[in-house]
Design a protein around this motif. Structure first.
Motif, PDB file in Angstrom:
ATOM      1  N   ILE A   6      -5.131  -4.080   7.501  1.00 52.13           N
ATOM      2  CA  ILE A   6      -4.608  -3.572   6.238  1.00 52.13           C
ATOM      3  C   ILE A   6      -3.166  -4.026   6.041  1.00 52.13           C
ATOM      4  O   ILE A   6      -2.343  -3.963   6.957  1.00 52.13           O
ATOM      5  CB  ILE A   6      -4.696  -2.034   6.204  1.00 52.13           C
ATOM      6  N   GLN A   7      -2.866  -4.474   4.817  1.00 50.73           N
ATOM      7  CA  GLN A   7      -1.537  -4.990   4.517  1.00 50.73           C
ATOM      8  C   GLN A   7      -0.657  -4.010   3.756  1.00 50.73           C
ATOM      9  O   GLN A   7       0.570  -4.089   3.837  1.00 50.73           O
ATOM     10  CB  GLN A   7      -1.669  -6.292   3.705  1.00 50.73           C
ATOM     11  N   ALA A   8      -1.262  -3.103   3.011  1.00 49.54           N
ATOM     12  CA  ALA A   8      -0.461  -2.169   2.215  1.00 49.54           C
ATOM     13  C   ALA A   8      -1.324  -0.993   1.779  1.00 49.54           C
ATOM     14  O   ALA A   8      -2.559  -1.037   1.866  1.00 49.54           O
ATOM     15  CB  ALA A   8       0.127  -2.872   0.990  1.00 49.54           C
ATOM     16  N   LEU A   9      -0.662   0.040   1.310  1.00 51.67           N
ATOM     17  CA  LEU A   9      -1.334   1.194   0.720  1.00 51.67           C
ATOM     18  C   LEU A   9      -1.136   1.176  -0.782  1.00 51.67           C
ATOM     19  O   LEU A   9      -0.122   0.674  -1.291  1.00 51.67           O
ATOM     20  CB  LEU A   9      -0.792   2.501   1.293  1.00 51.67           C
ATOM     21  N   GLY A  10      -2.107   1.717  -1.499  1.00 56.32           N
ATOM     22  CA  GLY A  10      -1.992   1.761  -2.949  1.00 56.32           C
ATOM     23  C   GLY A  10      -2.638   3.004  -3.509  1.00 56.32           C
ATOM     24  O   GLY A  10      -3.202   3.823  -2.767  1.00 56.32           O
ATOM     25  N   THR A  11      -2.553   3.152  -4.809  1.00 54.98           N
ATOM     26  CA  THR A  11      -3.258   4.221  -5.514  1.00 54.98           C
ATOM     27  C   THR A  11      -4.200   3.581  -6.519  1.00 54.98           C
ATOM     28  O   THR A  11      -4.004   2.443  -6.946  1.00 54.98           O
ATOM     29  CB  THR A  11      -2.277   5.150  -6.251  1.00 54.98           C
ATOM     30  N   MET A  12      -5.233   4.303  -6.897  1.00 55.96           N
ATOM     31  CA  MET A  12      -6.259   3.782  -7.789  1.00 55.96           C
ATOM     32  C   MET A  12      -6.491   4.776  -8.909  1.00 55.96           C
ATOM     33  O   MET A  12      -6.846   5.926  -8.667  1.00 55.96           O
ATOM     34  CB  MET A  12      -7.546   3.548  -6.992  1.00 55.96           C
ATOM     35  N   ASN A  13      -6.271   4.341 -10.140  1.00 58.95           N
ATOM     36  CA  ASN A  13      -6.385   5.236 -11.284  1.00 58.95           C
ATOM     37  C   ASN A  13      -7.279   4.625 -12.362  1.00 58.95           C
ATOM     38  O   ASN A  13      -7.181   3.431 -12.666  1.00 58.95           O
ATOM     39  CB  ASN A  13      -5.007   5.516 -11.875  1.00 58.95           C
ATOM     40  N   PRO A  14      -8.165   5.426 -12.973  1.00 59.02           N
ATOM     41  CA  PRO A  14      -9.084   4.926 -14.001  1.00 59.02           C
ATOM     42  C   PRO A  14      -8.360   4.612 -15.298  1.00 59.02           C
ATOM     43  O   PRO A  14      -7.429   5.311 -15.704  1.00 59.02           O
ATOM     44  CB  PRO A  14     -10.068   6.084 -14.169  1.00 59.02           C
ATOM     45  N   LEU A  15      -8.803   3.532 -15.956  1.00 61.86           N
ATOM     46  CA  LEU A  15      -8.239   3.143 -17.255  1.00 61.86           C
ATOM     47  C   LEU A  15      -9.241   3.345 -18.376  1.00 61.86           C
ATOM     48  O   LEU A  15      -8.963   3.033 -19.530  1.00 61.86           O
ATOM     49  CB  LEU A  15      -7.788   1.675 -17.221  1.00 61.86           C
ATOM     50  N   GLY A  16     -10.406   3.830 -18.030  1.00 60.67           N
ATOM     51  CA  GLY A  16     -11.467   3.970 -19.023  1.00 60.67           C
ATOM     52  C   GLY A  16     -12.532   2.931 -18.793  1.00 60.67           C
ATOM     53  O   GLY A  16     -12.240   1.788 -18.417  1.00 60.67           O
ATOM     54  N   VAL A 161     -13.994   6.119  17.324  1.00 63.32           N
ATOM     55  CA  VAL A 161     -13.062   5.000  17.438  1.00 63.32           C
ATOM     56  C   VAL A 161     -11.719   5.539  17.909  1.00 63.32           C
ATOM     57  O   VAL A 161     -11.354   6.673  17.610  1.00 63.32           O
ATOM     58  CB  VAL A 161     -12.887   4.258  16.096  1.00 63.32           C
ATOM     59  N   ALA A 162     -10.992   4.726  18.663  1.00 63.30           N
ATOM     60  CA  ALA A 162      -9.644   5.072  19.092  1.00 63.30           C
ATOM     61  C   ALA A 162      -8.666   4.303  18.216  1.00 63.30           C
ATOM     62  O   ALA A 162      -8.677   3.070  18.194  1.00 63.30           O
ATOM     63  CB  ALA A 162      -9.442   4.724  20.572  1.00 63.30           C
ATOM     64  N   VAL A 163      -7.852   5.017  17.479  1.00 62.64           N
ATOM     65  CA  VAL A 163      -6.927   4.410  16.512  1.00 62.64           C
ATOM     66  C   VAL A 163      -5.517   4.403  17.092  1.00 62.64           C
ATOM     67  O   VAL A 163      -4.959   5.468  17.410  1.00 62.64           O
ATOM     68  CB  VAL A 163      -6.951   5.189  15.182  1.00 62.64           C
ATOM     69  N   ILE A 164      -4.940   3.224  17.243  1.00 60.91           N
ATOM     70  CA  ILE A 164      -3.594   3.122  17.809  1.00 60.91           C
ATOM     71  C   ILE A 164      -2.569   3.648  16.804  1.00 60.91           C
ATOM     72  O   ILE A 164      -2.836   3.710  15.600  1.00 60.91           O
ATOM     73  CB  ILE A 164      -3.266   1.668  18.198  1.00 60.91           C
ATOM     74  N   PRO A 165      -1.381   4.056  17.280  1.00 57.68           N
ATOM     75  CA  PRO A 165      -0.369   4.634  16.390  1.00 57.68           C
ATOM     76  C   PRO A 165      -0.008   3.755  15.187  1.00 57.68           C
ATOM     77  O   PRO A 165       0.174   4.272  14.080  1.00 57.68           O
ATOM     78  CB  PRO A 165       0.834   4.823  17.318  1.00 57.68           C
ATOM     79  N   LEU A 166       0.076   2.431  15.378  1.00 62.25           N
ATOM     80  CA  LEU A 166       0.436   1.548  14.267  1.00 62.25           C
ATOM     81  C   LEU A 166      -0.602   1.614  13.158  1.00 62.25           C
ATOM     82  O   LEU A 166      -0.258   1.754  11.975  1.00 62.25           O
ATOM     83  CB  LEU A 166       0.588   0.112  14.761  1.00 62.25           C
ATOM     84  N   THR A 167      -1.863   1.519  13.520  1.00 66.19           N
ATOM     85  CA  THR A 167      -2.932   1.579  12.524  1.00 66.19           C
ATOM     86  C   THR A 167      -2.962   2.938  11.846  1.00 66.19           C
ATOM     87  O   THR A 167      -3.139   3.030  10.628  1.00 66.19           O
ATOM     88  CB  THR A 167      -4.295   1.289  13.188  1.00 66.19           C
ATOM     89  N   TYR A 168      -2.783   3.982  12.618  1.00 60.96           N
ATOM     90  CA  TYR A 168      -2.804   5.332  12.057  1.00 60.96           C
ATOM     91  C   TYR A 168      -1.664   5.525  11.061  1.00 60.96           C
ATOM     92  O   TYR A 168      -1.838   6.145  10.007  1.00 60.96           O
ATOM     93  CB  TYR A 168      -2.691   6.353  13.187  1.00 60.96           C
ATOM     94  N   ALA A 169      -0.503   4.960  11.363  1.00 62.87           N
ATOM     95  CA  ALA A 169       0.674   5.148  10.510  1.00 62.87           C
ATOM     96  C   ALA A 169       0.635   4.296   9.256  1.00 62.87           C
ATOM     97  O   ALA A 169       1.177   4.691   8.210  1.00 62.87           O
ATOM     98  CB  ALA A 169       1.949   4.842  11.303  1.00 62.87           C
ATOM     99  N   GLU A 170      -0.010   3.122   9.324  1.00 57.88           N
ATOM    100  CA  GLU A 170       0.053   2.162   8.221  1.00 57.88           C
ATOM    101  C   GLU A 170      -1.186   2.175   7.321  1.00 57.88           C
ATOM    102  O   GLU A 170      -1.263   1.377   6.389  1.00 57.88           O
ATOM    103  CB  GLU A 170       0.254   0.750   8.781  1.00 57.88           C
ATOM    104  N   THR A 171      -2.141   3.058   7.586  1.00 58.17           N
ATOM    105  CA  THR A 171      -3.363   3.110   6.770  1.00 58.17           C
ATOM    106  C   THR A 171      -3.589   4.538   6.278  1.00 58.17           C
ATOM    107  O   THR A 171      -2.845   5.463   6.638  1.00 58.17           O
ATOM    108  CB  THR A 171      -4.590   2.655   7.574  1.00 58.17           C
ATOM    109  N   ASN A 172      -4.640   4.704   5.482  1.00 57.50           N
ATOM    110  CA  ASN A 172      -4.906   6.051   4.958  1.00 57.50           C
ATOM    111  C   ASN A 172      -5.709   6.928   5.916  1.00 57.50           C
ATOM    112  O   ASN A 172      -6.105   8.033   5.557  1.00 57.50           O
ATOM    113  CB  ASN A 172      -5.597   5.978   3.597  1.00 57.50           C
TER     114      ASN A 172
END
Length: 226
Positions: A6-16, A161-172
């Motif tokens: 994963i490279q970034a976090l975002g939000t998703m909103n409907p436009l119709g 699954v075992a999630v390392i701290p970096l993945t846990y911090a940088e994803t949802n």
């Protein structure tokens, strides 16, 4: 195609209609936005979407009714939570995870999460459509994140699954609670193996004496795969 990193976090909103606006909100947005163009593919929580319009800090894409029905993008909570973003794999790029197609196999549910000394152990329950591709130490994409299966209970269709701290911090993943729904995609290699094992030589159009041998453990061993 993606790698599950994963490279970034975002939000998703409907436009119709079927249109959605995906806005990049994390500090690493440059990884997504630096050369984003019309027609590019971006994995949104593991779902491959096509960029139809590039915005200053995000893009607009269409999520068809079928996509919304089969993935968590159709959940009422999607617009209230963060989604994982990954741009498509470029030729020559490093592959740090595994090949993720962005074609979700089914929806899973978080059963439990426990913090350990070095990671977070997260247990999910999977539908039958995805459970058959889960193997211990194999790869699986959870909300588009490449993870390794640490344990699998076939009777319960549950995997951990075992999630390392970096993945846990940088994803949802850090926002999930027991009961949260996630998108699951099995390893594409498992799907091809399943296809070959179950189809055998039934679909060949070659003469019988030129058909492929049935793929069995003995066949694999003979050809150096075991």
């Amino acid at each position: 195609m993606f790698t599950g990193l994963i490279q970034a976090l975002g939000t998703m909103n409907p436009l119709g209609g079927d249109s959605w606006q995906i806005t990049c909100v994390s500090q690493s947005c440059e990884l997504i936005m630096q050369d984003l163009a019309y027609g590019d593919s971006v994995a949104v929580d593991g779902v491959c979407l096509t960029v139809e319009e590039v915005l200053k800090d995000g893009f607009i894409a269409t999520a068809s009714p079928e996509t919304l029905r089969r993935t968590t993008l159709g959940s009422e909570s999607t617009a209230q939570t963060y989604v994982n973003l990954e741009a498509s794999l470029r030729v020559g790029s490093k592959i740090g995870g595994h090949f993720v197609m962005g074609h979700v196999d089914g929806i899973g549910r978080l059963v439990a999460v426990e913090q350990t000394a070095s990671s977070w152990e997260m247990t999910f329950v999977a539908s039958e459509a995805i459970a058959r591709y889960i193997v211990p130490k194999g790869s699986i994409a959870v909300n588009g994140i490449s993870l390794t299966v640490a344990a699998y209970e076939a009777e319960l269709s549950q995997f951990t699954v075992a999630v390392i701290p970096l993945t846990y911090a940088e994803t949802n993943l850090r926002y999930l609670i027991p009961g949260s729904l996630v998108n699951l995609e099995g390893d594409i290699l498992g799907k091809y193996v399943e296809k070959l094992l179950y189809s055998g030589n039934r679909h060949t159009t070659e003469p019988e004496d030129n058909s492929l041998d049935e793929i069995t453990p003995a066949f694999l061993a003979e050809h150096g795969y075991l």
